[in-house]
Design a protein around this motif. Structure first.
Motif, PDB file in Angstrom:
ATOM      1  N   TYR A  77     -30.297  12.285  -0.277  1.00  0.00           N
ATOM      2  CA  TYR A  77     -31.534  12.064   0.465  1.00  0.00           C
ATOM      3  C   TYR A  77     -32.509  13.202   0.177  1.00  0.00           C
ATOM      4  CZ  TYR A  77     -28.643   8.866   3.214  1.00  0.00           C
ATOM      5  OH  TYR A  77     -27.806   7.854   3.611  1.00  0.00           O
ATOM      6  N   PRO A  78     -33.777  12.901  -0.073  1.00  0.00           N
ATOM      7  CA  PRO A  78     -34.763  13.978  -0.236  1.00  0.00           C
ATOM      8  C   PRO A  78     -34.924  14.749   1.081  1.00  0.00           C
ATOM      9  CG  PRO A  78     -35.645  11.863  -0.996  1.00  0.00           C
ATOM     10  CD  PRO A  78     -34.374  11.572  -0.245  1.00  0.00           C
ATOM     11  N   ASN A  79     -35.328  16.003   0.960  1.00  0.00           N
ATOM     12  CA  ASN A  79     -35.507  16.833   2.148  1.00  0.00           C
ATOM     13  C   ASN A  79     -36.899  16.624   2.740  1.00  0.00           C
ATOM     14  OD1 ASN A  79     -32.950  18.104   2.107  1.00  0.00           O
ATOM     15  ND2 ASN A  79     -33.656  19.397   0.411  1.00  0.00           N
ATOM     16  N   GLN A 129     -35.014   7.045   1.911  1.00  0.00           N
ATOM     17  CA  GLN A 129     -35.002   6.926   0.468  1.00  0.00           C
ATOM     18  C   GLN A 129     -33.930   7.848  -0.109  1.00  0.00           C
ATOM     19  OE1 GLN A 129     -39.133   8.034  -0.337  1.00  0.00           O
ATOM     20  NE2 GLN A 129     -39.623   5.896  -0.755  1.00  0.00           N
ATOM     21  N   VAL A 130     -33.616   7.632  -1.401  1.00  0.00           N
ATOM     22  CA  VAL A 130     -32.673   8.496  -2.101  1.00  0.00           C
ATOM     23  C   VAL A 130     -33.270   8.917  -3.433  1.00  0.00           C
ATOM     24  CG1 VAL A 130     -30.606   7.528  -1.032  1.00  0.00           C
ATOM     25  CG2 VAL A 130     -31.518   6.490  -3.109  1.00  0.00           C
ATOM     26  N   LEU A 143     -38.931   8.871  -9.323  1.00  0.00           N
ATOM     27  CA  LEU A 143     -39.394   8.734  -7.951  1.00  0.00           C
ATOM     28  C   LEU A 143     -38.245   8.250  -7.071  1.00  0.00           C
ATOM     29  CD1 LEU A 143     -42.862   6.996  -8.548  1.00  0.00           C
ATOM     30  CD2 LEU A 143     -42.450   9.387  -7.899  1.00  0.00           C
ATOM     31  N   PRO A 144     -38.255   8.614  -5.785  1.00  0.00           N
ATOM     32  CA  PRO A 144     -37.199   8.140  -4.885  1.00  0.00           C
ATOM     33  C   PRO A 144     -37.214   6.619  -4.766  1.00  0.00           C
ATOM     34  CG  PRO A 144     -38.437   9.944  -3.893  1.00  0.00           C
ATOM     35  CD  PRO A 144     -39.192   9.530  -5.106  1.00  0.00           C
TER      36      PRO A 144
END
Length: 303
Positions: free
Chosen positions: A66-68, A77-78, A89-90
């Motif tokens: 997972y983005p922070n 999103q991942v 891009l996520p």
């Protein structure tokens, strides 16, 4: 040791913390993710693959995480990471597993320039390999899944790997990515085969991954001599039409589907030329997989 021989605690410790190393022969990956759905799918699809010893060298260290940012709580999103760098891009969390597979393809296609790499499937029967280079929508993966579950050895679904020294095709065995209607078709043909959950509405449509046959995985270090290049084009109105290609058109087809021929310069060009000079090339239009299999087994590629 194979992945399926790891205990649950060993598997969890590796994939959550130090990374799970998988040997593919031509390369190796260290996989790290804390996303449970990705862990579960990976464990099932790669159960028969060799695990590298803990802390041993791997070519690519990758993860899906997972983005922070706040999106991890709202419509999560991942992202795919290669050595902590995110090249894409996520994507929505529902596409976590396909993102891992696509990211692994990207790593090899963009960095393994000691091989000629083509976008194409490879299958082998009786010691002779067939290359199926094709753009998306050609039915390549459906044909690959069918053949690999009816007695053909799978070397790759997505990436043809040509050894520059020997001219042989090297295995890069991975799960087969099916799309849209092909998923239900395959399940109806082979109800006992393992297929991952369907990821909906990706940029390729609905996708799912098929576990590769165990014999193909066990022979992941065994190269094969190329017998023919077959350009598949699914056509619902044609059972099977076959067209022989001359060497010029054969080279064009190989070059068009090459990931790295241009990057390799003269070496890449000569490898592609040697490939088409060493075997026959045909284009097939088809809707009958049994007829395709029969034609390939007969091996009569010249008019």
């Amino acid at each position: 040791m194979k992945l399926k021989d790891l205990s649950l605690s060993e598997f969890s410790d590796l994939i959550n913390n130090d990374g799970l190393g998988i040997d593919f022969g031509i390369t190796s990956f260290c996989i790290l993710t804390k996303i449970k759905s990705v862990q579960s799918t990976f464990k099932q699809l790669y159960a028969d693959f060799e695990v590298k010893p803990k802390e041993s060298f791997t070519d690519f260290q990758v993860s899906v995480a997972y983005p922070n940012n706040i999106r991890r709580f709202l419509k999560p999103q991942v992202s795919f990471y290669f050595d902590e760098h995110s090249p894409f891009l996520p994507l929505p969390k529902s596409q976590s597993y396909p993102l891992l597979e696509w990211g692994m393809n990207w790593c090899v296609a963009g960095h393994k320039h000691n091989y000629l790499l083509l976008h194409g499937a490879v299958l082998e029967k009786n010691g002779e390999a067939m290359i199926f280079p094709a753009p998306p929508g050609s039915g390549k993966s459906t044909l690959t899944a069918y053949l690999s579950h009816t007695g053909w050895r799978l070397l790759s679904d997505e990436m043809t790997v040509i050894n520059l020294t020997t001219g042989l095709v090297e295995p890069f065995v991975r799960p087969i990515c099916l799309k849209n209607n092909s998923i239900d078709l395959f399940h109806s043909w082979f109800p006992d085969a393992f297929i991952s959950n369907i990821a909906k509405d990706t940029n390729k449509g609905d996708v799912a991954h098929v576990k590769p046959p165990i014999d193909s995985v066990n022979r992941y270090l065994e190269p094969a001599k190329v017998k023919a290049i077959v350009l598949p084009k699914y056509d619902k109105n044609v059972e099977l039409d076959i067209y022989a290609l001359n060497k010029c058109d054969a080279y064009k087809a190989v070059s068009t589907n090459a990931f790295n021929e241009g990057v390799m310069g003269k070496e890449g060009f000569e490898s592609a030329v040697n490939l088409v000079e060493s075997c026959d090339t045909v284009e097939i239009h088809y809707n009958n997989l049994a007829l395709v299999s029969e034609f390939l087994l007969e091996g009569q590629f010249k008019p």
